[in-house]
Design a protein around this motif. Structure first.
Motif, PDB file in Angstrom:
ATOM      1  N   MET A  13       0.853  -1.158   0.000  1.00 43.53           N
ATOM      2  CA  MET A  13       0.000   0.000   0.000  1.00 43.53           C
ATOM      3  C   MET A  13       0.909   1.233   0.000  1.00 43.53           C
ATOM      4  O   MET A  13       1.809   1.336   0.805  1.00 43.53           O
ATOM      5  CB  MET A  13      -0.893  -0.009   1.232  1.00 43.53           C
ATOM      6  N   GLU A  14       0.626   2.126  -0.913  1.00 46.06           N
ATOM      7  CA  GLU A  14       1.470   3.297  -1.043  1.00 46.06           C
ATOM      8  C   GLU A  14       0.901   4.510  -0.303  1.00 46.06           C
ATOM      9  O   GLU A  14       1.646   5.275   0.299  1.00 46.06           O
ATOM     10  CB  GLU A  14       1.655   3.638  -2.520  1.00 46.06           C
ATOM     11  N   TYR A  15      -0.412   4.675  -0.335  1.00 47.09           N
ATOM     12  CA  TYR A  15      -0.989   5.879   0.264  1.00 47.09           C
ATOM     13  C   TYR A  15      -2.458   5.640   0.596  1.00 47.09           C
ATOM     14  O   TYR A  15      -3.172   5.009  -0.165  1.00 47.09           O
ATOM     15  CB  TYR A  15      -0.866   7.053  -0.717  1.00 47.09           C
ATOM     16  N   ILE A  16      -2.908   6.151   1.734  1.00 42.60           N
ATOM     17  CA  ILE A  16      -4.319   6.131   2.115  1.00 42.60           C
ATOM     18  C   ILE A  16      -4.749   7.573   2.362  1.00 42.60           C
ATOM     19  O   ILE A  16      -4.123   8.284   3.140  1.00 42.60           O
ATOM     20  CB  ILE A  16      -4.567   5.305   3.384  1.00 42.60           C
ATOM     21  N   ASP A  17      -5.783   7.982   1.679  1.00 39.76           N
ATOM     22  CA  ASP A  17      -6.322   9.335   1.823  1.00 39.76           C
ATOM     23  C   ASP A  17      -7.692   9.226   2.493  1.00 39.76           C
ATOM     24  O   ASP A  17      -8.650   8.749   1.885  1.00 39.76           O
ATOM     25  CB  ASP A  17      -6.439  10.002   0.458  1.00 39.76           C
ATOM     26  N   ASP A  18      -7.778   9.622   3.742  1.00 36.87           N
ATOM     27  CA  ASP A  18      -9.052   9.634   4.459  1.00 36.87           C
ATOM     28  C   ASP A  18      -9.894  10.767   3.891  1.00 36.87           C
ATOM     29  O   ASP A  18      -9.420  11.882   3.713  1.00 36.87           O
ATOM     30  CB  ASP A  18      -8.800   9.843   5.951  1.00 36.87           C
ATOM     31  N   ARG A  19     -11.153  10.482   3.591  1.00 40.07           N
ATOM     32  CA  ARG A  19     -12.043  11.478   2.991  1.00 40.07           C
ATOM     33  C   ARG A  19     -13.255  11.688   3.896  1.00 40.07           C
ATOM     34  O   ARG A  19     -14.359  11.255   3.584  1.00 40.07           O
ATOM     35  CB  ARG A  19     -12.444  11.006   1.604  1.00 40.07           C
ATOM     36  N   PRO A  20     -13.083  12.363   5.031  1.00 40.79           N
ATOM     37  CA  PRO A  20     -14.157  12.485   6.014  1.00 40.79           C
ATOM     38  C   PRO A  20     -15.363  13.282   5.534  1.00 40.79           C
ATOM     39  O   PRO A  20     -16.462  13.108   6.056  1.00 40.79           O
ATOM     40  CB  PRO A  20     -13.479  13.174   7.197  1.00 40.79           C
ATOM     41  N   ASP A  21     -15.219  14.146   4.546  1.00 39.31           N
ATOM     42  CA  ASP A  21     -16.336  14.970   4.067  1.00 39.31           C
ATOM     43  C   ASP A  21     -17.203  14.268   3.033  1.00 39.31           C
ATOM     44  O   ASP A  21     -18.295  14.740   2.720  1.00 39.31           O
ATOM     45  CB  ASP A  21     -15.814  16.279   3.481  1.00 39.31           C
ATOM     46  N   GLU A  22     -16.747  13.149   2.481  1.00 39.29           N
ATOM     47  CA  GLU A  22     -17.499  12.502   1.414  1.00 39.29           C
ATOM     48  C   GLU A  22     -18.881  12.010   1.844  1.00 39.29           C
ATOM     49  O   GLU A  22     -19.863  12.237   1.122  1.00 39.29           O
ATOM     50  CB  GLU A  22     -16.708  11.350   0.803  1.00 39.29           C
ATOM     51  N   PRO A  23     -19.047  11.347   2.989  1.00 38.12           N
ATOM     52  CA  PRO A  23     -20.405  10.923   3.365  1.00 38.12           C
ATOM     53  C   PRO A  23     -21.395  12.089   3.481  1.00 38.12           C
ATOM     54  O   PRO A  23     -22.537  11.978   3.052  1.00 38.12           O
ATOM     55  CB  PRO A  23     -20.198  10.219   4.705  1.00 38.12           C
ATOM     56  N   ALA A  24     -20.961  13.226   4.009  1.00 38.28           N
ATOM     57  CA  ALA A  24     -21.852  14.394   4.101  1.00 38.28           C
ATOM     58  C   ALA A  24     -22.220  14.902   2.710  1.00 38.28           C
ATOM     59  O   ALA A  24     -23.370  15.278   2.463  1.00 38.28           O
ATOM     60  CB  ALA A  24     -21.195  15.496   4.914  1.00 38.28           C
ATOM     61  N   MET A  25     -21.268  14.893   1.797  1.00 44.24           N
ATOM     62  CA  MET A  25     -21.542  15.326   0.427  1.00 44.24           C
ATOM     63  C   MET A  25     -22.559  14.392  -0.223  1.00 44.24           C
ATOM     64  O   MET A  25     -23.490  14.827  -0.889  1.00 44.24           O
ATOM     65  CB  MET A  25     -20.236  15.337  -0.375  1.00 44.24           C
ATOM     66  N   ARG A  26     -22.427  13.093   0.012  1.00 43.90           N
ATOM     67  CA  ARG A  26     -23.375  12.138  -0.560  1.00 43.90           C
ATOM     68  C   ARG A  26     -24.760  12.267   0.076  1.00 43.90           C
ATOM     69  O   ARG A  26     -25.771  12.139  -0.599  1.00 43.90           O
ATOM     70  CB  ARG A  26     -22.854  10.715  -0.428  1.00 43.90           C
ATOM     71  N   ARG A  59     -20.629   4.879   6.837  1.00 44.41           N
ATOM     72  CA  ARG A  59     -19.641   4.774   5.762  1.00 44.41           C
ATOM     73  C   ARG A  59     -18.343   5.469   6.131  1.00 44.41           C
ATOM     74  O   ARG A  59     -18.341   6.575   6.669  1.00 44.41           O
ATOM     75  CB  ARG A  59     -20.203   5.384   4.488  1.00 44.41           C
ATOM     76  N   GLU A  60     -17.245   4.819   5.823  1.00 45.46           N
ATOM     77  CA  GLU A  60     -15.916   5.413   5.955  1.00 45.46           C
ATOM     78  C   GLU A  60     -15.357   5.525   4.548  1.00 45.46           C
ATOM     79  O   GLU A  60     -15.227   4.520   3.845  1.00 45.46           O
ATOM     80  CB  GLU A  60     -15.010   4.534   6.810  1.00 45.46           C
ATOM     81  N   ALA A  61     -15.069   6.730   4.107  1.00 50.34           N
ATOM     82  CA  ALA A  61     -14.600   6.941   2.743  1.00 50.34           C
ATOM     83  C   ALA A  61     -13.081   7.066   2.727  1.00 50.34           C
ATOM     84  O   ALA A  61     -12.502   7.872   3.442  1.00 50.34           O
ATOM     85  CB  ALA A  61     -15.240   8.201   2.165  1.00 50.34           C
ATOM     86  N   LEU A  62     -12.456   6.249   1.901  1.00 52.08           N
ATOM     87  CA  LEU A  62     -11.007   6.257   1.737  1.00 52.08           C
ATOM     88  C   LEU A  62     -10.677   6.164   0.254  1.00 52.08           C
ATOM     89  O   LEU A  62     -11.383   5.523  -0.504  1.00 52.08           O
ATOM     90  CB  LEU A  62     -10.363   5.042   2.419  1.00 52.08           C
ATOM     91  N   ALA A  63      -9.586   6.787  -0.136  1.00 49.55           N
ATOM     92  CA  ALA A  63      -9.003   6.557  -1.442  1.00 49.55           C
ATOM     93  C   ALA A  63      -7.654   5.895  -1.174  1.00 49.55           C
ATOM     94  O   ALA A  63      -6.846   6.418  -0.425  1.00 49.55           O
ATOM     95  CB  ALA A  63      -8.818   7.874  -2.196  1.00 49.55           C
ATOM     96  N   VAL A  64      -7.446   4.728  -1.763  1.00 49.92           N
ATOM     97  CA  VAL A  64      -6.242   3.954  -1.495  1.00 49.92           C
ATOM     98  C   VAL A  64      -5.438   3.804  -2.773  1.00 49.92           C
ATOM     99  O   VAL A  64      -5.996   3.451  -3.822  1.00 49.92           O
ATOM    100  CB  VAL A  64      -6.594   2.552  -0.936  1.00 49.92           C
ATOM    101  N   THR A  65      -4.145   4.060  -2.695  1.00 49.79           N
ATOM    102  CA  THR A  65      -3.240   3.877  -3.816  1.00 49.79           C
ATOM    103  C   THR A  65      -2.386   2.650  -3.552  1.00 49.79           C
ATOM    104  O   THR A  65      -1.735   2.571  -2.497  1.00 49.79           O
ATOM    105  CB  THR A  65      -2.320   5.115  -4.001  1.00 49.79           C
ATOM    106  N   LEU A  66      -2.417   1.707  -4.452  1.00 49.67           N
ATOM    107  CA  LEU A  66      -1.643   0.477  -4.303  1.00 49.67           C
ATOM    108  C   LEU A  66      -0.560   0.431  -5.378  1.00 49.67           C
ATOM    109  O   LEU A  66      -0.744   0.923  -6.476  1.00 49.67           O
ATOM    110  CB  LEU A  66      -2.552  -0.746  -4.450  1.00 49.67           C
ATOM    111  N   ARG A  67       0.533  -0.199  -5.028  1.00 47.45           N
ATOM    112  CA  ARG A  67       1.625  -0.368  -5.998  1.00 47.45           C
ATOM    113  C   ARG A  67       1.714  -1.845  -6.329  1.00 47.45           C
ATOM    114  O   ARG A  67       1.750  -2.694  -5.439  1.00 47.45           O
ATOM    115  CB  ARG A  67       2.941   0.108  -5.419  1.00 47.45           C
ATOM    116  N   ARG A  68       1.733  -2.153  -7.614  1.00 45.01           N
ATOM    117  CA  ARG A  68       1.870  -3.544  -8.062  1.00 45.01           C
ATOM    118  C   ARG A  68       3.285  -4.018  -7.718  1.00 45.01           C
ATOM    119  O   ARG A  68       4.254  -3.308  -7.969  1.00 45.01           O
ATOM    120  CB  ARG A  68       1.642  -3.634  -9.560  1.00 45.01           C
ATOM    121  N   PRO A  69       3.405  -5.228  -7.190  1.00 40.44           N
ATOM    122  CA  PRO A  69       4.733  -5.747  -6.862  1.00 40.44           C
ATOM    123  C   PRO A  69       5.629  -5.830  -8.109  1.00 40.44           C
ATOM    124  O   PRO A  69       5.128  -6.037  -9.223  1.00 40.44           O
ATOM    125  CB  PRO A  69       4.461  -7.152  -6.330  1.00 40.44           C
ATOM    126  N   ALA A  70       6.915  -5.668  -7.915  1.00 40.35           N
ATOM    127  CA  ALA A  70       7.861  -5.800  -9.018  1.00 40.35           C
ATOM    128  C   ALA A  70       7.693  -7.170  -9.661  1.00 40.35           C
ATOM    129  O   ALA A  70       7.462  -8.167  -8.981  1.00 40.35           O
ATOM    130  CB  ALA A  70       9.284  -5.628  -8.520  1.00 40.35           C
TER     131      ALA A  70
END
Length: 65
Positions: free
Chosen positions: A1-14, A51-62
């Motif tokens: 896992m390269e990065y996790i972006d917590d998006r706390p405002d997304e459920p309110a927007m939805r 709901r817990e909103a996250l954007a997750v960036t994954l890196r494919r293994p070499a």
């Protein structure tokens, strides 16, 4: 896992989106069809409270594995 972006405002927007959706539900169902409109309104909206909103960036293994 390269990065996790917590998006706390997304459920309110939805929730806001679905409040706008409600008065136009019949029209949207006619335009989109029940196959698309019903799951959105019936399944997604009730789950927003927990709901817990996250954007997750994954890196494919070499080696592409």
């Amino acid at each position: 896992m390269e990065y996790i972006d917590d998006r706390p405002d997304e459920p309110a927007m939805r929730r806001h989106f679905y409040r706008l959706w409600q008065p136009h539900d019949a029209e949207l169902r006619r335009e989109l069809g029940d196959d698309q409109a019903a799951p959105e309104a019936g399944l997604v909206r009730p789950r927003l409270a927990t709901r817990e909103a996250l954007a997750v960036t994954l890196r494919r293994p070499a080696g592409g594995g």
